[in-house]
Design an enzyme around this catalytic site. Structure first.
Site, short mmCIF file in Angstrom:
data_model
loop_
_atom_site.label_atom_id
_atom_site.label_comp_id
_atom_site.label_asym_id
_atom_site.label_seq_id
_atom_site.Cartn_x
_atom_site.Cartn_y
_atom_site.Cartn_z
N CYS A 93 0.90 -1.09 -0.02
CA CYS A 93 0.00 0.09 0.09
C CYS A 93 0.95 1.25 0.01
CB CYS A 93 -0.98 0.17 1.07
SG CYS A 93 -0.13 0.13 2.63
N CYS A 96 3.57 1.80 2.70
CA CYS A 96 4.74 0.89 2.58
C CYS A 96 5.89 2.08 1.71
CB CYS A 96 4.88 -0.19 1.71
SG CYS A 96 3.38 -1.42 2.63
N ASP A 513 51.46 24.92 -26.23
CA ASP A 513 52.67 24.38 -25.30
C ASP A 513 53.44 23.49 -26.06
OD1 ASP A 513 53.68 23.91 -22.92
OD2 ASP A 513 52.57 21.97 -22.65
#
Length: 818
Positions: A93, A96, A513
């Site tokens: 239900c 729960c 770089d």
């Protein structure tokens, strides 16, 4: 903390045009606690950033629902959070489900819980650093319920249901409208059809009022929210003509039931085709989501068991057989195999991986038996990071779109105003307009100058309503961005945002770089020149022992060389690393120096006698490591880092695009010049300390304007952030995706060129889409206002304008990258 920001995606169902998304976006941005909101009409998603202390997720979802749309929580984009859907058995239900929800909400680390008793499913969002999924399932088990991971729920694609529903509406409305059109053609041909008007009303009613109910509902909600959308135009273009048609039962007037039915049908046909095409534009992200494995075989307590990938934890040992997907990122601890990594890099050739090497989740083990130790889980995995980045890009906006959004907000009200003016003008000045209509009738078969003044005014006003299309304006940017970012992801090019797309295409200069970008980043010792009666092995002994305390690539090369020569090393103490210069330490009671000229000069160590040797080595593009012992030079070690095979080609391609390339490096000028010459780079900035790279980028911005920086994404993070566009170049799981605007998964420099060309192609499509959207409305609306366009043709043209924009974006898929 008040400054904590949570970022989520929300799936929104029911938006029909750009005005809808604009209305939702405006409402969200006005909510207290929401710091940013972007709503993408094309993929039906919102990207929302908010302060969780001020506003909750439920409030955001409720607000969207109140606007008349259906909102569902998508993904939580915060790094530590995880979302799971559990199938929970044993609930009898709602008490729960309420009990489970209450218990979980009280548990530390769980941020959201939604338990649905009807379908026995629970959606839980939790912080995986505070609580494990297994612990959540144990809490549910302790309450007396059984839980399993609902894999099928994760795979469900709600957009498919939406497309299917649109398809059904199109089919039913087309059948009914088709019959109406056939009857109308027979009537126009002179055939007498008994009860013609009654039949068309009965056939048209379901189309306009039942199948088209969603359109009218959307238009009402948009008016209620003061953000009129395109559905308002369609409703006004179909309801009044149909209602006027009903008056035909009582008065001898021209009816427009056929027109109303056809207008709604064309709209529904266009919406189906639009939804299907929009689905194709987001195929790439769907492919990525479904790439991941669902289960994994792991060793546990001496046995091999199968578990869900969501249950894996760092340290688990996975068993991967030939032909299987590697479930999740990890490190090989046993076995050697060829791995198909095409999903990561776009490279079709398998790569050999062995013990100690990293493997990426969702790649395919082609040959050998492997044992892999789980290294990353959840959102830390490579695939999750890629999906997150693509979703963020698709949820972002290109700056040029801001103007289109503002226009879209005023579009529908302006069209409504023009419709009213058109009706009044045709009604009040019929003779003036009839002269234009009579001229149009000479070459346009649908123009009927014999119709009454009020009839012409009504038809013309309706045509203005249904010809106008704000959707094309709203779809122009997001569809191009979705297709383009997906195409990029398939080829290892990850773009973070729409802003990066717009900026990258206009870049004037790129700073590179050197180490790991132009070169391979794996330096090797090529020469050892001892001085002052020291042997090669003694030079290597002191330098390699000292470099054990360093993580610099040059130090790694020296240590590898020592291992190769089987030189036994000692211990080092009192280590001092000096950024940009070198390292100093004590080995066996003697002070050892390893670094460049600056390091030795700063400590008063003479190296003049080695200048000739050093110059010769530097002219060969070798980097030097000067080794001194107790104030005396004992040797020079030369290290070479070969340039990548594609570096020269990439620089040449950038030159052809008119983009200036600059190499930024910490190497001395001679070495830098030698490497730049090999790569074809004409400008260099040498002897730049790590913190000096930001200043170099600033100088370049002052000189050239928009500047991109290409680096490894880790050591270069500050410079990448300073650049107008930061581009991180890396391999596999080591890529720092967060550090850059663009991440290139394949460690190849030519992909920088591919990224620029992709950004140019995306932006070109955006501009084309805007042109066609503007061109369509600027041309079509005035023609309709003059009375030269029938509403039925207008409705068809309106649908076509949106499709044209979407299919134009889909043409990006044909672009060849690499």
């Amino acid at each position: 903390m008040a400054n904590d920001i949570r970022r989520i995606t929300v799936d929104i169902e029911g938006m029909t045009c750009a005005s809808c998304s604009g209305g939702v976006e405006g409402t969200l941005r006005n909510m207290e606690g929401v710091t940013e909101a972007n709503v993408n009409f094309a993929n039906g998603k919102a990207l929302v950033s908010f302060q969780p202390e001020i506003i909750k997720v439920e409030q955001i979802l409720d607000m969207i629902d109140q606007l008349g749309y259906k909102a569902k929580l998508g993904e939580d984009l915060n790094d530590n959070t995880e979302k799971v859907i559990l199938q929970i058995k044993g609930m009898s239900c709602v008490n729960c489900s309420g009990g489970i929800e209450k218990k979980l909400k009280e548990t530390a680390g769980i941020t959201e819980v939604h338990i649905n008793f009807a379908n026995e499913k629970g959606t839980i969002i939790f912080d995986r650093k505070q609580i494990k999924l297994s612990e959540i399932r144990q809490i549910i088990a302790n309450l007396g319920y059984e839980s399993t991971i609902a894999e099928d729920e994760e795979e469900q694609d709600d957009s498919l249901d939406y497309v299917k529903m649109a398809r059904n509406k199109m089919i039913y409305s087309s059948i009914l409208a088709g019959i109406v059109m056939i009857l109308m053609i027979f009537k126009m041909a002179g055939f007498v059809i008994p009860y013609y008007h009654l039949i068309t009303v009965l056939l048209g009613f379901p189309v306009v009022f039942i199948i088209g109910f969603g359109v009218h509902k959307s238009s009402w909600l948009s008016l209620k929210n003061r953000a009129a959308n395109m559905d308002v135009l369609v409703s006004l273009g179909s309801l009044p003509p149909f209602l006027v048609g009903l008056a035909g039962f009582f008065f001898d007037i021209q009816t427009f039931v056929e027109m109303a039915t056809t207008i709604m049908t064309f709209h529904l046909v266009g919406k189906y085709l639009e939804n299907r095409a929009k689905g194709r534009s987001s195929e790439a992200i769907k492919k990525l989501i479904h790439l991941g494995a669902k289960t994994a075989s792991i060793e546990r307590d001496g046995e091999v068991i199968e578990v869900s990938v969501k249950e894996l934890e760092v340290g688990d040992i996975m068993i991967v057989k030939p032909g299987e997907k590697i479930p999740i990122d990890g490190i090989i601890i046993e076995g050697t195999s060829s791995i198909d990594e095409s999903m990561v890099s776009g490279e079709s050739m398998p790569v050999t991986r062995t013990v100690g090497e990293e493997v990426i989740g969702a790649t395919i083990n082609k040959q050998g038996f492997l044992k892999v130790k789980v290294a990353k889980t959840g959102k830390d995995t490579f695939l999750s990071q890629v999906i997150k980045l693509v979703e963020e890009c698709q949820g972002s906006k290109v700056p040029i779109q801001e103007f289109a959004d503002r226009v879209t907000g005023y579009f529908v009200p302006v069209i409504l105003g023009l419709t009213a003016l058109t009706f009044l003008s045709h009604w009040l000045f019929p003779e003036f307009h009839r002269s234009i209509i009579e001229w149009g009738a000479t070459f346009l078969p649908w123009v009927n100058p014999a119709a009454g003044g009020l009839t012409l005014a009504f038809i013309t006003a309706t045509a203005v309503l249904v010809i106008a299309c704000p959707c094309a304006l709203g779809l122009g940017t997001p569809t191009a961005l979705m297709v383009g970012s997906g195409l990029g992801a398939e080829h290892g090019i990850l773009i973070r945002s729409g802003e990066a797309v717009q900026t990258l295409r206009e870049i004037k200069a790129i700073a590179f770089d050197k180490t790991g970008t132009i070169t391979h980043g794996k330096p090797e010792v090529t020469d050892v020149k001892p001085f002052n009666n020291f042997s090669v092995d003694m030079v290597i002994f002191y330098s390699a022992t000292l470099e054990k305390a360093s993580e610099h690539p040059l130090g790694t090369a020296v240590i590898a060389y020592a291992e190769e020569r089987k030189v036994k090393l000692s211990n080092v103490t009192e280590v001092e690393a000096i950024p940009g210069k070198g390292i100093v330490g004590t080995v066996d009671g003697k002070r050892v120096y390893a670094g460049n000229r600056k390091l030795l000069s700063d400590h008063g160590i003479d190296f003049v006698g080695a200048e000739s040797t050093m110059n010769n080595l530097e002219n060969e593009a070798k980097t030097l490591l000067l080794i001194a012992l107790d104030g005396q030079l004992i040797g020079v070690i030369a290290v070479a880092d070969k340039i990548k095979e594609d570096s020269k080609q990439a620089i040449k391609m950038l030159d052809e695009l008119g983009i200036v390339s600059i190499m930024v490096t910490g190497d001395n000028r001679k070495t830098a010049e030698a490497i730049a010459k090999l790569a074809g780079i004409k400008q260099i900035a040498a002897e730049v300390l790590p913190e000096g790279k930001v200043n170099e980028v600033i100088k370049l911005q002052e000189k050239y304007g928009l500047v991109a920086m290409v680096g490894d994404g880790i050591n270069d993070a500050p410079a990448l952030k300073q650049a107008n566009v930061g581009i991180a170049l890396g391999t596999g799981t080591d890529i720092a995706i967060e550090a850059a605007d663009v991440t290139l998964i394949r460690n190849e420099l030519v992909n920088v060129v591919s990224a620029i060309k992709l950004s140019q192609a995306i932006f070109r499509k955006i501009k084309e889409n805007f042109f066609w959207a503007w061109f369509y409305n600027v041309i079509a609306v005035p023609i309709a206002m003059l009375g030269l366009l029938h509403p039925m043709i207008g409705a068809a043209a309106m649908s076509f304008s949106s499709l044209n924009v979407i299919y134009n974006s889909l043409r990006l898929k044909k672009m060849k990258l690499g």
